[in-house]
Structures are given as structure tokens and as C-alpha cells.
Design an enzyme around this catalytic site. Structure first.
Site, mmCIF file in Angstrom:
data_model
loop_
_atom_site.group_PDB
_atom_site.id
_atom_site.type_symbol
_atom_site.label_atom_id
_atom_site.label_comp_id
_atom_site.label_asym_id
_atom_site.label_seq_id
_atom_site.Cartn_x
_atom_site.Cartn_y
_atom_site.Cartn_z
ATOM 1 N N ALA A 23 84.652 76.380 55.384
ATOM 2 C CA ALA A 23 86.109 76.204 55.477
ATOM 3 C C ALA A 23 86.740 77.441 56.133
ATOM 4 O O ALA A 23 86.301 77.860 57.193
ATOM 5 C CB ALA A 23 86.688 75.906 54.099
ATOM 6 N N SER A 24 87.717 78.064 55.480
ATOM 7 C CA SER A 24 88.446 79.158 56.126
ATOM 8 C C SER A 24 87.678 80.472 56.185
ATOM 9 O O SER A 24 88.180 81.443 56.781
ATOM 10 C CB SER A 24 89.799 79.383 55.440
ATOM 11 N N LEU A 25 86.484 80.543 55.615
ATOM 12 C CA LEU A 25 85.648 81.706 55.913
ATOM 13 C C LEU A 25 85.298 81.736 57.398
ATOM 14 O O LEU A 25 84.877 82.765 57.925
ATOM 15 C CB LEU A 25 84.372 81.694 55.074
ATOM 16 N N THR A 26 85.481 80.589 58.073
ATOM 17 C CA THR A 26 85.343 80.541 59.526
ATOM 18 C C THR A 26 86.236 81.587 60.184
ATOM 19 O O THR A 26 85.862 82.207 61.184
ATOM 20 C CB THR A 26 85.726 79.143 60.045
ATOM 21 N N LYS A 27 87.423 81.774 59.633
ATOM 22 C CA LYS A 27 88.389 82.700 60.232
ATOM 23 C C LYS A 27 87.847 84.117 60.311
ATOM 24 O O LYS A 27 88.183 84.855 61.251
ATOM 25 C CB LYS A 27 89.696 82.687 59.422
#
Length: 395
Positions: A23-27
Site C-alpha cells: 500500500a502506501s509504503l510504496t511512497k
């Protein structure tokens, strides 16, 4: 590692190499990491207008928006918008065109407003500056050099069923989402986006965290991935702008919260990030420690009350892990997962293979759906306490 992929009685067990939708660990693992590399190459100018590189992002004050602002969530873009529900919208180019045309919601350079749209734009910035697709650049310049073999985006056209990938939500339209990205905008964009879409394991995420603690060097090979001053720059509070509680560049800061989602034992310089599916990573440079938690909190539904339990689980896991490290109580535990160990998997499940399409028409098939369920949490931890230096723990 603890738990299962779902609550089904025949569910696969999670392991230290189970692959989760980050999820937002992609960022931070992908987009911010890629921008750090480009900064080291002299290709990224943090304070130059983004419109100079992405000219379609212009008008309405957007000429003031810089990469530094987007990384610190002060670029003025709205938090999120359901572009995936817009009739006729297909593919990443359509979504990016909508993001670039969307009017600013806040004055640039003000208080942080967490924005998925800002990181979608940063993903495009990586592609223009590098001349490569986001997933290819991250694979070549980040994941492969760090030995993160299980980390990457899963493009819709290339998705193959992999028994190590943990499913997420049971979606009314898409069925059991297994191997495809959970985030609806990233899904419409084909599985690769600056804000979501990455898949990783706890051991791979641990390698990234260790690299940061090593000043940007790969802990195994010693190869420089980032310059030490770049790690310090991106992990420090963003001093420019008018924010009372500034974020770092890409990263969030534990000091912004009371209580912190990273728990009560993290130091004042700790930085980290969360992911909607139940993921989190926190790094404490003063204690030379990190905590990674990967969980399947959105199964079977992100709308259920059970999905919110992860809000309390994250800090408790971090506190428990750091307390055990401080007490030296992790030595000799059966839950150690040494990096060199190969985790046993069922016979015949060691490689991906093509499979018929899922109910969404894309990607892997949905097996008989469980009646209810949520995958178990998986975490990786390393610290400098007595007897545990360089070790990992799957929680």
C-alpha cells in the site's frame, strides 16, 4: 511470522517471505527511494517547480509547487479523489491527466495535507527524470542492488498467481483480490503508481531499513545506494514552508504524534510510514533499530470494524519489540528467522505459473473464498541491543 492468509481452515500460513501489498509504503520504498537516487545523480532539484519537468501540471498557482513540497505533502493537492469511478477513464495516462488538471485545494507551502495525488505526480516525475518506467527504475536502482528479490510492482498484464503473495480484500466487483494491487487508483493505472502498488516481504523491507541505518549503503555488499547526506536530508523535518508540524521528505515523523503510531519507545528522530492494508515501517537512527510490520488488515473487508484494529496493533507491536530488544530477551527464541535460511514451502509452490483470469478479468484466479478472515501479521525487526545486533525477528 504468525497467522494465515485468510481465516479459511485450509488457508496457507504466512511466513517471513510472504509477500504483502505494501500500500502506501510504496511512497517511501519506491517513489521516495527513487527520488533520493535521482537527487544523488543531480537530476532532481528539490526546489525547482515541478511544472518545469511535467509541463501539463500548470495553471492555478501550480507553478509554485516544487518536488520538496510534494514530498512533504505541502504541495496543495487534494488528499484523494475517486478517479477510478469516472466513466471512460482507463490507464495511467488518463489518471495522470486528471491529477495534473485538478485544481489545487490548499495554498502551496502551508500545512501538510497527506496527498495520494501528490505522489502519483511524483511517480511521473521519476519517470521523466530517469527516462524509465517507475517500476523498472526502482527494480534496477533500488531493489536489485539491495537484494530485495521479492519486492516489486505487479503490472496488470504480467500478473501471475504466486502462492507467496497474500490476498487482501474481498471486493464486490473484483472478487478476492489476490496478487493484484488493492488500491483502486493504482489498479486503474495498471498496477504501477507513485502512491501505491508495491509488493514486498518483511525481510525485503528490513533490507531497505538497514540500508538507511547504514547511511545509505547496502548492509550486505557495502555498495552505496544513497549518499549519507541524502539519507539525513530526506529523514529530517522539512524546514522550509510554514508548517507547524512538518513532515520529512516522503517520510512521516514519530515526533508529530502523541501517541505515535510507531509506539512510545521510538526516539525523537524516528521516521516511518504506514500503509492502508495494514503495513508500517519505523526507523530509529539514534537506537540503530527498526520495526517492520506487514499485515492483512483489510481482509475480508476494509469497511469492517475489524479493519480499524490495526491502528492499535502497530504501536503495540513496536513497543513490544523494542522492549524485548532493550531487555535482551530475544536471544535464542525459536521465532528467529536468520537471513540465510530458506523457508520451507509446500511442494510445487516454489515458482509462479500462469493462471486463468480472476472475476475482475485481470490477474490470478480467486480460489474458493473464505467465509471470513484476515491474514496474520508479519514483522521484521533488527536492533543493536545486547546479543541481537544484525538479527531479524518475524513477529
Amino acid at each position: 511470522a504468525a497467522g494465515t492468509f485468510t481465516f479459511d481452515v485450509q488457508s496457507l500460513q504466512t511466513g517471513a517471505r510472504s509477500v504483502f501489498d505494501a500500500a502506501s509504503l510504496t511512497k517511501v520504498l519506491a517513489t521516495t527511494g527513487a527520488l533520493m537516487v535521482l537527487h544523488d545523480q543531480g537530476l532532481l532539484r528539490l526546489d525547482a517547480p515541478v511544472a518545469q519537468v511535467v509541463p501539463e501540471f500548470s495553471g492555478g498557482g501550480k507553478e509554485k509547487v516544487t518536488a520538496r513540497m510534494l514530498l512533504s505533502h505541502t504541495g496543495g493537492l487534494r488528499e484523494w479523489f475517486p478517479f477510478h469511478r469516472v466513466p471512460g477513464l482507463q490507464g495511467s495516462e488518463d489518471v495522470l491527466a486528471r491529477v495534473c488538471a485538478d485544481p489545487l485545494k490548499y495554498p502551496p507551502g502551508g500545512e501538510p495535507h497527506y496527498s495520494d495525488l501528490g505522489f502519483i505526480l511524483l511517480g511521473r516525475l521519476v519517470e521523466v527524470l530517469s527516462g524509465q518506467p517507475l517500476d523498472a527504475f526502482c527494480r534496477e536502482r533500488l531493489f536489485r542492488p539491495l537484494g530485495m528479490a521479492q519486492t516489486g510492482f505487479r503490472r496488470a498484464e504480467d500478473v501471475r498467481w504466486d502462492p507467496q503473495v497474500v490476498p487482501t480484500e474481498v471486493d464486490p466487483q473484483r472478487g478476492l483480490i489476490w496478487g493484484e494491487v488493492h488500491d483502486p487508483l493504482a489498479f486503474v493505472m495498471g498496477g504501477v503508481a507513485g502512491h501505491a502498488g508495491l509488493f514486498t516481504s518483511a525481510l525485503d523491507a528490513a533490507r531497505f531499513a538497514r540500508c538507511l541505518l547504514c547511511g545509505g549503503a547496502c548492509p550486505e555488499s557495502g555498495r552505496e545506494i544513497f549518499k549519507p547526506e541524502t539519507v539525513r536530508l530526506f529523514a529530517a523535518p522539512c524546514a522550509r514552508g510554514r508548517a507547524k508540524k512538518p513532515r520529512a521528505l516522503g517520510w512521516d515523523l514519530a515526533a508529530r504524534y502523541s501517541p505515535s503510531p510507531g509506539g512510545q519507545r521510538m526516539g525523537s528522530r524516528a521516521f516511518g510510514h504506514l500503509g492502508f492494508t495494514g503495513t508500517s515501517m519505523w526507523v530509529d537512527p539514534d537506537a540503530d533499530t527498526y520495526v517492520v510490520l506487514l499485515a492483512n488488515a483489510v481482509h475480508p473487508s476494509a469497511e469492517s470494524k475489524r479493519a480499524n484494529l490495526i491502528l492499535g496493533v502497530r504501536p503495540k507491536v513496536a513497543d513490544a519489540a523494542l522492549a524485548a530488544l532493550a531487555a535482551g530477551g530475544l536471544d535464542g527464541r525459536e521465532s528467529w528467522v536468520p537471513e540465510e535460511d530458506e523457508e520451507a514451502v509446500p511442494a510445487g509452490l516454489g515458482a509462479a505459473a500462469p493462471a486463468p483470469p480472476s472475476p475482475s478479468g485481470r490477474g490470478p484466479p480467486a480460489p474458493p473464498p473464505p467465509t471470513q478472515g484476515a491474514g496474520g501479521p508479519e514483522g521484521g525487526l533488527r536492533g543493536g541491543g545486547a546479543g541481537v545486533a544484525g538479527a531479524r525477528l518475524a513477529l
